[in-house]
Design an enzyme around this catalytic site. Structure first.
Site, PDB file in Angstrom:
ATOM      1  N   HIS A 132      -5.551   3.665  -1.694  1.00 59.46           N
ATOM      2  CA  HIS A 132      -6.865   4.053  -1.188  1.00 59.46           C
ATOM      3  C   HIS A 132      -7.167   5.477  -1.660  1.00 59.46           C
ATOM      4  O   HIS A 132      -6.506   6.428  -1.237  1.00 59.46           O
ATOM      5  CB  HIS A 132      -6.833   3.975   0.347  1.00 59.46           C
TER       6      HIS A 132
ATOM      7  N   ASN B 260       0.855  -1.190   0.000  1.00 60.83           N
ATOM      8  CA  ASN B 260       0.000   0.000   0.000  1.00 60.83           C
ATOM      9  C   ASN B 260       0.895   1.245   0.000  1.00 60.83           C
ATOM     10  O   ASN B 260       1.700   1.432   0.918  1.00 60.83           O
ATOM     11  CB  ASN B 260      -0.904  -0.051   1.244  1.00 60.83           C
TER      12      ASN B 260
ATOM     13  N   THR C 102      -8.307   3.694   8.448  1.00 62.60           N
ATOM     14  CA  THR C 102      -9.527   2.880   8.431  1.00 62.60           C
ATOM     15  C   THR C 102      -9.622   2.128   9.750  1.00 62.60           C
ATOM     16  O   THR C 102      -8.857   1.198   9.995  1.00 62.60           O
ATOM     17  CB  THR C 102      -9.491   1.913   7.228  1.00 62.60           C
TER      18      THR C 102
ATOM     19  N   ARG D 109      -6.784  12.870   0.800  1.00 61.03           N
ATOM     20  CA  ARG D 109      -5.711  13.305   1.691  1.00 61.03           C
ATOM     21  C   ARG D 109      -4.356  12.698   1.322  1.00 61.03           C
ATOM     22  O   ARG D 109      -3.331  13.240   1.672  1.00 61.03           O
ATOM     23  CB  ARG D 109      -6.043  13.014   3.152  1.00 61.03           C
TER      24      ARG D 109
ATOM     25  N   HIS E  42      -3.696  -4.453   7.778  1.00 57.35           N
ATOM     26  CA  HIS E  42      -3.794  -3.301   8.683  1.00 57.35           C
ATOM     27  C   HIS E  42      -2.904  -3.507   9.910  1.00 57.35           C
ATOM     28  O   HIS E  42      -3.084  -4.457  10.663  1.00 57.35           O
ATOM     29  CB  HIS E  42      -5.222  -3.000   9.165  1.00 57.35           C
TER      30      HIS E  42
ATOM     31  N   HIS F 148       1.019   6.195   1.868  1.00 52.95           N
ATOM     32  CA  HIS F 148       1.745   7.138   2.723  1.00 52.95           C
ATOM     33  C   HIS F 148       2.963   7.761   2.052  1.00 52.95           C
ATOM     34  O   HIS F 148       3.543   8.705   2.593  1.00 52.95           O
ATOM     35  CB  HIS F 148       2.024   6.496   4.077  1.00 52.95           C
TER      36      HIS F 148
ATOM     37  N   GLU G 162     -11.251  -9.222   2.906  1.00 50.85           N
ATOM     38  CA  GLU G 162      -9.968  -8.904   3.546  1.00 50.85           C
ATOM     39  C   GLU G 162     -10.243  -8.683   5.032  1.00 50.85           C
ATOM     40  O   GLU G 162     -11.095  -7.863   5.389  1.00 50.85           O
ATOM     41  CB  GLU G 162      -9.341  -7.652   2.908  1.00 50.85           C
TER      42      GLU G 162
ATOM     43  N   ARG H  31      -9.278   8.241  -1.093  1.00 54.24           N
ATOM     44  CA  ARG H  31     -10.240   8.696  -0.073  1.00 54.24           C
ATOM     45  C   ARG H  31     -11.062   9.859  -0.621  1.00 54.24           C
ATOM     46  O   ARG H  31     -10.611  10.617  -1.483  1.00 54.24           O
ATOM     47  CB  ARG H  31      -9.501   9.146   1.190  1.00 54.24           C
TER      48      ARG H  31
ATOM     49  N   GLU I 223      -8.639   0.669  -3.119  1.00 56.99           N
ATOM     50  CA  GLU I 223      -9.493   0.717  -1.927  1.00 56.99           C
ATOM     51  C   GLU I 223     -10.365   1.953  -2.026  1.00 56.99           C
ATOM     52  O   GLU I 223      -9.871   3.041  -2.338  1.00 56.99           O
ATOM     53  CB  GLU I 223      -8.646   0.826  -0.666  1.00 56.99           C
TER      54      GLU I 223
HETATM   55  N1  PXP Z   1      -5.874  -3.130   3.841  1.00 64.19           N
HETATM   56  C1  PXP Z   1      -6.833  -2.167   3.879  1.00 64.19           C
HETATM   57  C2  PXP Z   1      -8.185  -2.499   3.337  1.00 64.19           C
HETATM   58  C3  PXP Z   1      -6.548  -0.889   4.395  1.00 64.19           C
HETATM   59  O1  PXP Z   1      -7.508   0.060   4.420  1.00 64.19           O
HETATM   60  C4  PXP Z   1      -5.249  -0.610   4.859  1.00 64.19           C
HETATM   61  C5  PXP Z   1      -4.922   0.743   5.404  1.00 64.19           C
HETATM   62  O2  PXP Z   1      -5.051   1.693   4.454  1.00 64.19           O
HETATM   63  C6  PXP Z   1      -4.281  -1.627   4.770  1.00 64.19           C
HETATM   64  C7  PXP Z   1      -4.631  -2.871   4.282  1.00 64.19           C
HETATM   65  C8  PXP Z   1      -2.851  -1.409   5.164  1.00 64.19           C
HETATM   66  O3  PXP Z   1      -2.743  -1.045   6.503  1.00 64.19           O
HETATM   67  P1  PXP Z   1      -1.385  -0.472   7.037  1.00 64.19           P
HETATM   68  O4  PXP Z   1      -1.119   0.807   6.318  1.00 64.19           O
HETATM   69  O5  PXP Z   1      -1.626  -0.307   8.504  1.00 64.19           O
HETATM   70  O6  PXP Z   1      -0.324  -1.504   6.731  1.00 64.19           O
END
Ligand code: PXP
Length: 240
Positions: free
Chosen positions: A44, A8, A102, A50, A189, A11, A152, A46, A71
């Site tokens: 994601h 992901n 999330t 952001r 997550h 960030h 998921e 949003r 996402e």
């Molecule tokens: N899976 C989903 C559906 C998420 O919303 C997120 C967070 O954006 C993640 C995985 C990844 O989580 P993390 O950034 O804490 O590794």
């Protein structure tokens, strides 16, 4: 079954957007992630943009040679964007503007009627639909009734409780139940080098989606090394 790693890249965009400039570029990060062993890229979009922007999604779709897992919240605006781009997968997530991340799974059971047309329309467009849910029988039952091909499991509680064995069992039982009903299971997550192994060892899981920790760790070791180490920990945890 091999365990795929979806990286992901949200960030990377968070850091870029903190200055409103063009760097660091999440698409560049995605390409490095793929070279380092990512099987797919997760982003994601949003409602408040952001981190990831519409332009990022456009460029990811034009550039990536691996699956993009988009996402998004179940809104008409996001549905239109998904249908225009047709990513490999869409993961429907709950979204509140004021949340930092999330915070929990989508209440698929409670929002069944709202979600049904989104799952159907995405599926009809050939997009693999995933539902980001708590690892609970009630939510899986609703996912079965919605005919979602993928769920998921939100591992935030597992991570918050310090890799609690009861939480591992909860995810493991949920993955077994989903698998018995023909649904592919993913998880994500809050996963880190320290807590990934017990989750990666659950044999029914097909994919982990990991972001925040990997991008943070990249500050110290570089993105390729951060992802390479996660990939190695996942592989080592997997039953032969
Ligand atoms: N899976 C989903 C559906 C998420 O919303 C997120 C967070 O954006 C993640 C995985 C990844 O989580 P993390 O950034 O804490 O590794």
């Amino acid at each position: 079954m091999t365990l795929r790693l979806g990286v992901n890249i949200d960030h990377v965009a968070t850091i870029r957007n903190a200055r409103g400039v063009g760097y660091p570029d999440p698409v560049r990060a995605a390409l490095i992630a793929v070279d380092a062993g990512a099987d797919g890229i997760t982003a994601h979009l949003r409602e408040d943009r952001r981190h990831i922007t519409d332009d990022d999604i456009e460029r990811l779709m034009a550039t990536l040679t691996v699956p993009l897992n988009l996402e998004m919240a179940a809104t008409e605006e996001m549905l239109g964007i998904a249908l225009r781009h047709r990513p490999h997968a869409v993961c429907l997530v709950p979204e509140r503007r004021e949340e930092v991340t999330t915070e929990g799974g989508l209440d698929v059971a409670g929002q069944f009627d709202h979600l049904a047309p989104f799952v159907a329309r995405l599926g009809e467009a050939g997009i693999r639909v995933s539902l980001f849910i708590e690892p609970s029988a009630r939510q899986i039952d609703a996912a079965i009734r919605l005919k979602a091909p993928v769920v998921e499991f939100h591992t935030g509680r597992y991570a918050d409780l310090g890799a609690d064995p009861d939480e591992v069992r909860r995810v493991s039982d949920a993955a077994a139940l989903a698998s018995k009903n023909g649904i592919e299971s993913h998880a994500g997550h809050g996963l880190t080098f320290a807590n990934v192994a017990p989750i990666a060892a659950i044999p029914q899981l097909a994919e982990l989606n990991i972001g925040h920790f990997l991008i943070g760790e990249a500050i110290f070791t570089g993105l390729a090394a951060s992802i390479g180490r996660m990939r190695a920990l996942m592989d080592a945890a997997r039953p032969a």
